[in-house]
Motif scaffolding. Structure first.
Motif, PDB file in Angstrom:
ATOM      1  N   VAL A  99      58.954 -24.143   1.175  1.00 34.42           N
ATOM      2  CA  VAL A  99      58.321 -25.570   1.750  1.00 34.42           C
ATOM      3  C   VAL A  99      58.247 -25.242   3.123  1.00 34.42           C
ATOM      4  CG1 VAL A  99      58.398 -27.712   2.135  1.00 34.42           C
ATOM      5  CG2 VAL A  99      59.107 -26.884  -0.247  1.00 34.42           C
ATOM      6  N   ASP A 101      56.744 -26.768   6.739  1.00 28.68           N
ATOM      7  CA  ASP A 101      56.162 -27.876   7.397  1.00 28.68           C
ATOM      8  C   ASP A 101      55.838 -29.045   6.599  1.00 28.68           C
ATOM      9  OD1 ASP A 101      56.712 -26.839   9.952  1.00 28.68           O
ATOM     10  OD2 ASP A 101      54.870 -25.692   9.959  1.00 28.68           O
ATOM     11  N   VAL A 103      54.755 -28.512   3.224  1.00 31.37           N
ATOM     12  CA  VAL A 103      53.695 -28.093   2.363  1.00 31.37           C
ATOM     13  C   VAL A 103      54.201 -27.228   1.413  1.00 31.37           C
ATOM     14  CG1 VAL A 103      51.451 -26.923   2.169  1.00 31.37           C
ATOM     15  CG2 VAL A 103      51.824 -28.646   4.000  1.00 31.37           C
ATOM     16  N   HIS A 105      54.191 -23.684  -0.370  1.00 33.35           N
ATOM     17  CA  HIS A 105      53.513 -22.434  -0.229  1.00 33.35           C
ATOM     18  C   HIS A 105      54.132 -21.615  -1.610  1.00 33.35           C
ATOM     19  CE1 HIS A 105      52.896 -23.735   3.519  1.00 33.35           C
ATOM     20  NE2 HIS A 105      52.012 -22.946   3.707  1.00 33.35           N
ATOM     21  N   SER A 109      50.862 -18.754   0.549  1.00 33.30           N
ATOM     22  CA  SER A 109      49.677 -19.330   0.783  1.00 33.30           C
ATOM     23  C   SER A 109      49.967 -20.950   0.259  1.00 33.30           C
ATOM     24  CB  SER A 109      48.552 -18.885  -0.080  1.00 33.30           C
ATOM     25  OG  SER A 109      48.358 -17.485   0.217  1.00 33.30           O
ATOM     26  N   PRO A 110      49.411 -21.821   0.894  1.00 34.08           N
ATOM     27  CA  PRO A 110      49.621 -23.288   0.446  1.00 34.08           C
ATOM     28  C   PRO A 110      49.032 -23.535  -0.947  1.00 34.08           C
ATOM     29  CG  PRO A 110      48.397 -23.157   2.682  1.00 34.08           C
ATOM     30  CD  PRO A 110      48.438 -21.741   1.958  1.00 34.08           C
ATOM     31  N   LYS A 112      47.404 -25.092  -3.945  1.00 34.02           N
ATOM     32  CA  LYS A 112      46.095 -25.800  -4.133  1.00 34.02           C
ATOM     33  C   LYS A 112      46.353 -26.840  -5.027  1.00 34.02           C
ATOM     34  CE  LYS A 112      43.002 -22.293  -2.090  1.00 34.02           C
ATOM     35  NZ  LYS A 112      44.043 -21.769  -1.418  1.00 34.02           N
ATOM     36  N   ASP A 118      51.004 -30.911  -3.280  1.00 29.65           N
ATOM     37  CA  ASP A 118      51.279 -29.914  -2.340  1.00 29.65           C
ATOM     38  C   ASP A 118      52.190 -30.341  -1.195  1.00 29.65           C
ATOM     39  OD1 ASP A 118      49.381 -31.408  -1.170  1.00 29.65           O
ATOM     40  OD2 ASP A 118      48.542 -29.633  -0.174  1.00 29.65           O
ATOM     41  N   GLN A 119      52.622 -31.825  -1.150  1.00 29.23           N
ATOM     42  CA  GLN A 119      53.164 -32.251  -0.139  1.00 29.23           C
ATOM     43  C   GLN A 119      54.834 -32.524  -0.406  1.00 29.23           C
ATOM     44  OE1 GLN A 119      51.700 -32.985   3.173  1.00 29.23           O
ATOM     45  NE2 GLN A 119      49.995 -31.764   1.962  1.00 29.23           N
TER      46      GLN A 119
END
Length: 181
Positions: A99, A101, A103, A105, A109-110, A112, A118-119
Motif C-alpha cells: 500500500v 499513499d 493505494v 499496488h 502497479s496500482p 485496477k 484499490d483505496q
C-alpha cells in the motif's frame, strides 16, 4: 403360469428401478447441496456495502477443486483459530502487495478495481512490500476501515488450503437475493 411369472418379473424390475431412481436423486441432491449450498452467515461489516452483517450467502466449495482463486473473488477462508471469514482476493501467489499513499499496488502497479477497492486508509503490514509464497493469497475486506484481514499479523497471508470456497449467491435478506459479484 407363464402370465404370473412375467408380472412378478415386471414388479421386481419396477421396484429395483424405483429404488435406483431414489438413490440417484438423493445422491444428486447431496452433491448439489454439499458443493454449492453451504450457508455462511456474514459477521460484522468488513464486506459492506456489498455484504452486511447477518446476510446469508451460499458458498461454492467445488470451483476451487478445479481452478485457483482469481483476483477480486470473494472467498470463505478458515483462520488459524478455526473461525470462518469472508474476504476478497487482492494478491495472488508469487506477487508483491504494498500500500503506497493509500493505494493498493500489485507488483509495483496500482490495483485496477472498481468501487474504490484499490483505496486503503490503514496499510498495516502492507506498508512495506509483502511477498506472497507459491500457495499464499492476500485478502482484504471491502470496508477497509472495518476489516481484519491480511494487512494484520493475526491474519497475514492466507494459504491455499485455508480457502474453503467461493461466495456466489446472497440468500438473505430475501429482498436482495442474487449473485454476488
Amino acid at each position: 403360469m407363464e402370465f404370473y411369472q412375467v408380472e412378478e418379473t415386471n414388479t421386481l424390475r419396477r421396484g429395483i428401478c424405483w429404488i435406483v431412481d431414489i438413490v440417484v436423486v438423493i445422491s444428486l441432491a447431496w452433491f448439489v447441496v454439499y458443493g454449492f449450498g453451504t450457508q455462511i452467515r456474514i459477521m460484522g461489516q468488513s464486506m459492506a456495502p456489498l455484504l452486511r452483517g447477518d446476510d446469508v450467502v451460499l458458498m461454492d466449495r467445488l470451483t476451487y477443486d478445479f481452478k485457483d482463486p482469481d483476483r477480486l473473488d470473494i472467498v470463505v477462508f478458515e483462520r488459524e483459530d478455526h473461525k470462518s471469514n469472508v474476504k476478497r482476493v487482492i494478491g495472488l501467489p508469487g506477487e508483491v502487495v504494498q500500500v503506497i499513499d493509500g493505494v493498493v499496488h500489485i507488483d509495483g502497479s496500482p490495483l485496477k478495481a472498481s468501487r474504490a477497492l484499490d483505496q486503503v486508509v490503514l496499510a498495516g503490514i502492507a506498508e512495506n512490500p509483502v511477498t506472497l509464497g507459491e500457495d499464499e493469497y492476500f485478502l482484504m475486506g471491502d470496508n477497509r476501515d472495518q476489516s481484519e484481514d491480511s494487512r494484520f499479523e493475526n491474519i497475514g497471508n492466507v494459504k491455499r488450503e485455508q480457502i474453503r470456497g467461493k461466495v456466489w449467491l446472497r440468500l438473505l435478506p430475501l429482498v436482495e437475493i442474487g449473485l454476488v459479484e
